[in-house]
Design an enzyme around this catalytic site. Structure first.
Site: not given
Ligand code: M6R
Length: 615
Positions: A2, A27, A76, A102-103, A484, A488, A491, A507, A610
């Site tokens: 949050c 966030r 969130w 937050n938490g 990656e 992307k 996501e 495999h 984020k």
């Molecule tokens: O802030 P961080 O780099 O620790 O975050 C790690 C992951 O949560 C972050 O890379 C996440 O996978 C991204 N949304 C990927 O685009």
């Protein structure tokens, strides 16, 4: 997950809070709320499910009375769905006290039972309202001392939390606390701020104070005091924010993600700057750590998500240059097994935010087990670097879009720097001049991929807007880039996507190939290894024979792949360890263009936040 903002000063707080929340919305964005204490000393509050715009519209229709003490929250959801009632702030003490959080408060159930037995009536399903009710009860019981009540409450909570609270009997005072969750102080002239990160107040001040673990802060317009949970005064650590408000704005870009993809040459250049001396990589922050690098016999890199894929690239580079064994561990797995680590292990953590709870817990665990810790982080004053023995900052600037792009490139850059630094210290690299020259040339080469392939890849994504599944294959350092590329796409476009090591294809995954299945293949340069290159070309033939639609990412002039590719995306010639930074760019553009073609919000994809500050 949050976003939290607090303000005390002479100005009306509502707009300051909303602007801060807009910058923190990455966030969490399923509901938002603000509370202010007005000039007459009464508390007003509004909270709404939905993005910040919903709250904004509601306040525009029916503004709260002006008040210069306020707190704001963007959520969130964890406990209780995203509804108006579950949104923060939560009120207590006959609605005179407001609290945001937050938490996750892990012992909220037991506390809730205790409060229910005491006659408290709860309005929401959240753990946060339990903290608010507890604070209200302590406050009423101690004769109205908010700071004392706050201290008593935080000592009863278990889990991770940042809390901010204010009471209408104390205009001009906001109290906050943090445990395993972020909170920073912004210092103004006759006004002060609190925020989950500096973005909350960057347009007002770049002077900040970092608050340590288990500390409580009180801000008034003219003073900031910090104590630990026992009430002992603490001196918070000052720092200046190196970027300005414009860096956290969208500028003229269609999305933060588009802006951040385009900023990669700069992010990489800024991460390298000041770390090459006389043709050698020398990271000044690591001065005095030579003995550590000479003494270790193992490196574990720990991270989550995109950062863990950067870590995989780092494994290849550090092993090659520093000749030390490197393992990569997802932070949430590392901590819950019984890893064999000790004083001869260096645990490197990677985190853009520096607040990812899984990664933070892995770092703490490693330290407890006697390992040395080094973090690679993009956020000054964040918790993970503060908990580590050493830090190498990436200088990507603020990354706002949920999907990480420029931070990923900066993380790989930092790992390449670390590999060359360790290689020099350990005497494993005889002559680094070629690699150092490759590093220095990266920003320009990334810029050329952005310029040369943007249109082609965007067009490709447009054609594929109805695709239901995309596969990505790579070998060596191309393998993490395949992972990656798939992440992307998942996501932000919600399309099923998988990344595989190309050698793994036979495999099992090859069973997924049917006519028309799009497959991106990352082809390493034949100049690095004719053998690995030929293996990838064979993999291409295998999938093509089964009807796959093959989209190849290969270096300019690689004629061997042309007969077997439906599409070729070109990247410039680069050293083996440097290719990932070029090959990832078209995949970022592809994911972004596909999501855009589907009409999706690329900056705020569903269900995500984020910075993941819960385990
Ligand atoms: O802030 P961080 O780099 O620790 O975050 C790690 C992951 O949560 C972050 O890379 C996440 O996978 C991204 N949304 C990927 O685009």
């Amino acid at each position: 997950m949050c976003g939290i903002v607090g303000y005390v000063g002479p100005r009306p707080s509502q707009d300051i809070l909303l602007a801060g929340l807009a910058r923190l919305e990455y966030r969490g964005y399923d509901s938002a709320g603000v509370a202010v204490i007005d000039g007459d000393g009464s508390l007003g509050m509004r909270k709404k499910a939905g993005k910040l715009a919903v709250l904004r519209d509601s306040l525009a229709d029916a503004p709260l009375p002006d008040g210069s003490t306020g707190i704001g929250h963007t959520r969130w959801a964890t406990h209780g769905g995203p509804t108006d009632v579950n949104a923060h702030p939560h009120l207590a003490d006959d609605d005179k006290l407001a609290l945001i959080h937050n938490g996750i408060i892990e012992n909220f159930s037991a506390l809730r039972e205790e409060l229910l037995a005491d006659g408290v009536v709860f309005r929401s399903e959240t753990d946060t309202e339990v903290a608010a009710a507890l604070l209200g009860r302590e406050y009423a019981g101690n004769g109205g001392d908010l700071e004392l009540a706050f201290r008593s409450v935080v000592n009863r909570l278990e889990g991770a939390f940042t809390l901010l609270a204010m009471h209408q009997d104390h205009p001009g005072l906001v109290v906050g606390a943090r445990r395993n969750s972020p909170l920073v102080i912004g210092l103004g002239e006759g006004e002060n701020f609190l925020g989950s990160d500096v973005a909350a107040f960057i347009e007002h001040t770049r002077k900040a104070l970092a608050i340590g673990q288990d500390q409580i802060v009180s801000i008034t317009p003219d003073a900031v005091t910090v104590v630990d949970f026992a009430g002992t005064p603490v001196q918070p650590e000052p720092f200046d924010v190196s970027w300005d408000a414009a860096a956290a704005e969208k500028g003229g870009w269609s999305s933060f993600m588009a802006k951040e993809v385009a900023e990669q040459p700069e992010a990489v250049a800024n991460t390298i700057r000041g770390r090459i001396q006389d043709g050698q990589v020398v990271i000044p922050e690591l001065d005095g750590l030579d003995e550590l690098f000479l003494g270790i016999n193992r490196v574990i890199i720990t991270a989550c998500g995109t950062a863990s894929y950067a870590a995989l690239v780092g494994k290849y580079a550090i092993e090659q240059w520093a000749r030390v064994a490197v393992d990569v561990e997802l932070a949430h797995e590392f901590r819950y097994r019984d890893p064999v680590i000790g004083a001869d292990t260096l645990v490197v953590s990677i985190s853009q935010s520096g607040e990812t709870m899984d990664t933070l817990m892995a770092v703490k665990y490693a330290r407890e087990r006697g390992a040395r810790t080094l973090s690679i982080c993009n956020t000054q004053g964040a918790t993970i670097p503060r908990e580590s023995d050493a830090v190498v900052y990436t200088h990507a600037g603020p990354e706002v879009a949920v999907a990480s792009t420029k931070a990923f490139s900066a993380q790989i850059t930092a790992l390449l720097l670390l590999g060359l630094h360790m290689g020099r210290v350990r005497g494993a690299v005889a002559d680094a001049s070629v690699d150092v020259a490759e590093l220095a040339a990266l920003p320009e080469k990334i810029a050329s991929v952005l310029e040369g392939e943007q249109e082609h890849v965007t067009q490709l994504a447009g054609w594929m807007a109805d695709t239901r599944s995309v596969l990505f294959l790579g070998r060596h350092v191309g393998y993490p880039i395949a992972l990656e590329g798939a992440l992307k796409l998942k996501e932000i476009s919600y399309i099923h996507a998988e990344g595989f090591a190309a050698g793994e294809l036979k495999h099992g995954p090859i069973a997924l190939i049917e006519p028309g299945q799009p497959v991106f293949v990352l082809v390493p340069s034949p100049r690095h290894s004719a053998l690995v290159h030929s293996k990838v070309v064979s993999n291409i033939q295998e999938i093509r024979a089964r009807g796959a639609r093959v989209i190849v990412i290969a270096e300019v002039g690689d004629a061997a792949v042309l007969p077997f590719a439906d599409e070729v995306i070109h990247i410039p010639l680069a050293g083996a360890m440097f290719e990932p930074l070029l090959a990832v760019v078209p995949l970022q553009i592809f994911a972004m263009a596909l999501a855009t073609a589907k009409g999706l919000d690329v900056d705020q994809p569903r269900n995500l936040a984020k910075s993941v500050t819960v385990e």
